[in-house]
Design a protein around this motif. Structure first.
Motif, mmCIF file in Angstrom:
data_model
loop_
_atom_site.group_PDB
_atom_site.id
_atom_site.type_symbol
_atom_site.label_atom_id
_atom_site.label_comp_id
_atom_site.label_asym_id
_atom_site.label_seq_id
_atom_site.Cartn_x
_atom_site.Cartn_y
_atom_site.Cartn_z
ATOM 1 N N THR A 87 53.217 29.352 -7.749
ATOM 2 C CA THR A 87 52.381 28.159 -7.790
ATOM 3 C C THR A 87 53.293 26.991 -8.113
ATOM 4 O O THR A 87 54.428 27.185 -8.558
ATOM 5 C CB THR A 87 51.283 28.267 -8.875
ATOM 6 O OG1 THR A 87 51.907 28.443 -10.146
ATOM 7 C CG2 THR A 87 50.338 29.416 -8.592
ATOM 8 N N LEU A 99 47.112 35.889 -7.192
ATOM 9 C CA LEU A 99 46.487 34.634 -6.780
ATOM 10 C C LEU A 99 45.031 34.918 -6.426
ATOM 11 O O LEU A 99 44.738 35.841 -5.654
ATOM 12 C CB LEU A 99 47.220 34.030 -5.577
ATOM 13 C CG LEU A 99 48.681 33.632 -5.816
ATOM 14 C CD1 LEU A 99 49.345 33.255 -4.499
ATOM 15 C CD2 LEU A 99 48.782 32.493 -6.819
ATOM 16 N N THR A 114 50.993 26.249 -3.794
ATOM 17 C CA THR A 114 51.113 27.700 -3.858
ATOM 18 C C THR A 114 51.831 28.192 -2.603
ATOM 19 O O THR A 114 51.566 27.707 -1.505
ATOM 20 C CB THR A 114 49.708 28.321 -3.971
ATOM 21 O OG1 THR A 114 49.070 27.757 -5.126
ATOM 22 C CG2 THR A 114 49.767 29.823 -4.118
#
Length: 158
Positions: A87, A99, A114
């Motif tokens: 990230t 994630l 990201t």
């Protein structure tokens, strides 16, 4: 006999209606259960041709049309034994263990945010090649994708 036939004829519509309710109820339950799981797809994947021979980044979007969230836990690739999730917070890149892919939402991996980092590349990929990735999730089956290598300056159209 006539009385029995008349009674059967009178109850037939009730039996049919009851059977229809039973089938409808089962179908509704099946639809409700289908909405209680992630339904994932991947789009917009690309890997810019890397400037360095030993490191690259990759980007894509995971869409979840299902009613339950999932998590991207790992990504593997034929190009690299070292693929990590990252990230970006402010100007700092930070390693992420997983994630989130929200229910009825999306996980977007994009420049400046990201993304995937690939180290220890097997070779420096060139524009026009395709690189295989497998996305692994906490709840869903893995998804295998072929990711095109684009020019270093490539920017996808939104």
């Amino acid at each position: 006999m006539r009385k029995s036939t008349a009674a059967t004829a009178a109850t037939l519509p009730l039996l049919l209606a009851g059977g229809l309710l039973l089938v409808t109820g089962c179908q509704s339950e099946k639809n409700a259960l289908a909405g209680d799981k992630p339904e994932l797809s991947v789009s917009g994947a690309y890997l810019p041709e890397p400037a360095m021979a030993d490191m690259a980044a990759a980007y894509f979007t995971v869409v979840n049309d299902g009613g339950k969230a999932d998590r991207l836990t790992k990504v593997t690739s034929t190009l690299s034994p070292d693929v990590t999730l990252h990230t970006t917070e402010g100007a700092r890149m930070k390693h992420a263990e997983t994630l989130e892919v929200p229910a009825k939402g999306r996980l977007s991996l994009a420049r400046g945010g990201t993304h995937l980092m690939l180290g220890k590349l097997g070779h420096k990929p060139k524009t026009g090649e395709k690189v295989e990735f497998t996305l692994h999730f906490a709840a869903s089956a893995p998804i295998r994708i072929q990711v095109p290598v684009e020019s270093t300056t490539f920017r996808p159209k939104d």
